[in-house]
Each structure stands twice: as structure tokens, then as C-alpha cells.
Design a protein around this motif. Structure first.
Motif, short mmCIF file in Angstrom:
data_model
loop_
_atom_site.label_atom_id
_atom_site.label_comp_id
_atom_site.label_asym_id
_atom_site.label_seq_id
_atom_site.Cartn_x
_atom_site.Cartn_y
_atom_site.Cartn_z
N GLU A 137 -12.19 -9.70 -20.76
CA GLU A 137 -12.61 -9.76 -22.15
C GLU A 137 -13.93 -10.51 -22.27
N HIS A 138 -14.71 -10.12 -23.26
CA HIS A 138 -15.95 -10.83 -23.57
C HIS A 138 -15.63 -12.26 -23.97
N GLY A 139 -16.34 -13.22 -23.36
CA GLY A 139 -16.13 -14.60 -23.74
C GLY A 139 -15.99 -15.52 -22.54
N PRO A 140 -15.44 -16.72 -22.77
CA PRO A 140 -15.36 -17.72 -21.69
C PRO A 140 -14.47 -17.24 -20.55
N VAL A 141 -14.82 -17.69 -19.35
CA VAL A 141 -14.01 -17.46 -18.15
C VAL A 141 -13.52 -18.83 -17.70
N GLU A 142 -12.23 -19.05 -17.79
CA GLU A 142 -11.69 -20.38 -17.52
C GLU A 142 -11.70 -20.69 -16.03
N ARG A 143 -11.69 -21.97 -15.72
CA ARG A 143 -11.66 -22.40 -14.32
C ARG A 143 -10.47 -21.80 -13.59
N HIS A 144 -10.68 -21.44 -12.36
CA HIS A 144 -9.68 -20.94 -11.41
C HIS A 144 -9.26 -19.49 -11.66
N THR A 145 -9.63 -18.90 -12.80
CA THR A 145 -9.14 -17.55 -13.07
C THR A 145 -9.78 -16.50 -12.16
N VAL A 146 -11.05 -16.68 -11.83
CA VAL A 146 -11.71 -15.74 -10.92
C VAL A 146 -11.10 -15.86 -9.53
N LEU A 147 -10.91 -17.08 -9.07
CA LEU A 147 -10.32 -17.30 -7.75
C LEU A 147 -8.91 -16.73 -7.67
N ASP A 148 -8.12 -16.96 -8.70
CA ASP A 148 -6.74 -16.45 -8.69
C ASP A 148 -6.72 -14.93 -8.69
N HIS A 149 -7.57 -14.31 -9.49
CA HIS A 149 -7.64 -12.85 -9.53
C HIS A 149 -8.10 -12.31 -8.19
N TRP A 150 -9.12 -12.91 -7.62
CA TRP A 150 -9.67 -12.48 -6.33
C TRP A 150 -8.60 -12.54 -5.24
N ALA A 151 -7.83 -13.61 -5.21
CA ALA A 151 -6.80 -13.77 -4.18
C ALA A 151 -5.65 -12.77 -4.36
N ALA A 152 -5.38 -12.40 -5.62
CA ALA A 152 -4.24 -11.51 -5.90
C ALA A 152 -4.60 -10.03 -5.88
N HIS A 153 -5.90 -9.70 -5.80
CA HIS A 153 -6.34 -8.30 -5.89
C HIS A 153 -7.21 -7.89 -4.71
N GLY A 154 -6.75 -8.22 -3.52
CA GLY A 154 -7.43 -7.75 -2.33
C GLY A 154 -8.85 -8.23 -2.19
N HIS A 155 -9.10 -9.47 -2.60
CA HIS A 155 -10.43 -10.08 -2.50
C HIS A 155 -11.47 -9.33 -3.33
N ARG A 156 -11.06 -8.93 -4.51
CA ARG A 156 -11.96 -8.29 -5.47
C ARG A 156 -12.04 -9.16 -6.71
N ALA A 157 -13.25 -9.65 -7.00
CA ALA A 157 -13.42 -10.54 -8.14
C ALA A 157 -13.47 -9.74 -9.44
N PRO A 158 -13.04 -10.33 -10.56
CA PRO A 158 -13.06 -9.62 -11.84
C PRO A 158 -14.44 -9.55 -12.47
N VAL A 159 -15.38 -10.37 -12.01
CA VAL A 159 -16.76 -10.34 -12.49
C VAL A 159 -17.68 -10.21 -11.28
N HIS A 160 -18.88 -9.68 -11.50
CA HIS A 160 -19.76 -9.32 -10.39
C HIS A 160 -20.72 -10.47 -10.08
N PRO A 161 -20.73 -10.97 -8.82
CA PRO A 161 -21.60 -12.10 -8.50
C PRO A 161 -23.09 -11.77 -8.55
#
Length: 253
Positions: A137-161
């Protein structure tokens, strides 16, 4: 006097011809009246293939250095980043109109936001674009949420570096980009998310070029042993930072 957003680009010979399109996308940016951009183009090596493609513009600085990969080139460019924010732009990619202004709005609008990202669209060889189905969703990205998503989805981040815009002080504190042969930008993204809240803009901010010469398309990039090692050190660093309970930017008071 204008404040500066510093755009950092690592480039090597095969990607140099795309610099003209990256430059055109920079020139199309409209910034608030007291802001300006400067472009630091850093060659990963010392060939004679890149310089002819660097625009003749006083806002553009070109340097070369020993080859070490894009992360090393970008980190070396930080020595000359004289603005409060650093935006990454890969040599073969293009910014969309308004991308820099949206990054500035997010970072200037909330001092607790350490970094900003945006939606990215793949730019296909035929000129068409394709998006991703699972953008947050548009808006803030809370701490640890990218890391948690990345670890749970085959090392794919939800936002593009490749869309990152970062407070320079925070970027330097984390050591810049990781010293890896690839995934150095993912490593930085996860480190940032371990210590700081971020921002995601749902409006596309980057056209991410897909072409046969891009480094992420080479066979070495998907070598199982190397990829496993890269992912292990990327995760270990992010979780170690999270364990320190360090927050950036620091809380006031």
C-alpha cells in the motif's frame, strides 16, 4: 542557495549507451524551487568505453575507479555526495516524471522516515512496460516488514531496491552498499528496514530495463552456491542490525 539531491549511478562499458536515456529522465524532473539535482556517474573500472556517453553538463560528474562491482562504485561515489539525500539510478534505467519530487516530499515531510522507494515497472525490449502484482500500500513501510516479507517469499522483497532514495547520513552509517558480487542493493534495503521506517510511493518512479546484457540476467547471478551465500550474509547483517535495537533517524529528546 539550492539544496541538493544527489543521484548516484554505477556504470560499466555495456550499459554506458543507456546513460543518455537516464540523463533525459533526470532533465525531465521538476523539483521544488529551492532544490536541484547533481548526478555522480562512477565507472566500475577504468575503460575508455564510458566517458563518450557521459553528458556534457556541469551538473554531471564522471569518475572512474578500480573494478569491484556496482556496490563498490556507488559507495566510492558517496565521497562526493554533498547533499542530504542520495538517490540511486542504475545506468540502464529511467526515472519517471516527478520521481525525485515524490521522494523529497516523503523524506522532508517526516523526519522519522529514513528512506523512500516507489513502484517500479519493467521496461521490456519492445518498449512496453509490466508491473508487479504484489506492491504494498502507498504510505509508510514499518521496520522489519521488508525483511520479514523477503524471508517468507523466497528472498523477494516487496519493494524494489533500485528505487531507493536515502538520507545520506543513514546511508553512510550503514557503510553504503554491501561488498557483494550481486544483491548489494537488496542488502542495503534490508539493512535500512532493520533500523528505520521507510516510504513506498504507489506511483511508478522507475522504469527498470530488461535487456540481454544486464548483470542480473547473467548465469553467475543465479548460481545456486553463490546465491545461497549472498542471501545468508544479507539476512545475517539485517537481523544483526535489528538485534541492536538502533533506530534511525534517532528519536528526539
Amino acid at each position: 542557495m539550492h539544496r541538493r539531491i544527489i543521484v548516484v549511478t554505477a556504470v560499466h562499458g555495456p550499459s554506458a549507451p543507456f546513460l543518455a536515456e537516464a540523463y533525459a529522465s533526470l532533465c525531465a524532473q521538476e523539483l521544488p524551487g529551492d532544490w536541484e539535482w547533481r548526478w555522480l556517474v562512477q565507472e566500475d573500472g577504468t575503460s575508455d568505453r564510458v566517458a563518450p556517453h557521459v553528458p556534457d553538463d556541469p551538473r554531471v560528474t564522471f569518475r572512474q575507479g578500480r573494478p569491484g562491482g556496482p556496490g563498490v562504485a556507488r559507495t566510492m561515489a558517496l565521497a562526493h555526495a554533498d547533499g542530504p539525500y542520495v538517490k540511486v539510478l542504475d545506468a540502464d534505467d529511467r526515472l519517471t516524471p516527478g520521481a525525485l519530487a515524490r521522494d523529497l516530499a516523503a523524506l522532508e515531510g517526516d523526519p522519522a522516515i529514513g528512506w523512500a522507494t516507489s513502484r517500479a515497472l519493467d521496461l521490456l525490449p519492445d518498449g512496453s512496460t509490466a508491473g508487479f502484482p504484489d506492491d504494498p500500500e502507498h504510505g509508510p513501510v514499518e521496520r522489519h516488514t521488508v525483511l520479514d516479507h523477503w524471508a517468507a517469499h523466497g528472498h523477494r522483497a516487496p519493494v524494489h531496491p533500485a528505487t531507493l532514495c536515502v538520507r545520506r547520513d543513514l546511508l553512510v552509517a550503514l557503510g553504503g552498499w554491501m561488498a557483494l558480487p550481486a544483491s548489494e542493493d537488496t542488502g542495503l534495503l534490508l539493512a535500512l528496514n532493520s533500523v528505520s521506517r521507510g516510504w513506498f510511493s504507489a506511483e511508478p518512479g522507475l522504469l527498470y530495463r530488461k535487456w540481454e546484457g544486464q548483470m542480473t540476467g547473467q548465469s553467475a547471478h543465479v548460481d545456486t552456491a553463490e546465491r545461497t551465500a549472498r542471501m545468508a550474509v544479507v539476512e545475517a547483517r539485517a537481523r544483526a542490525l535489528a538485534g541492536l535495537r538502533w533506530t534511525a533517524p534517532p528519536a528526539s529528546g
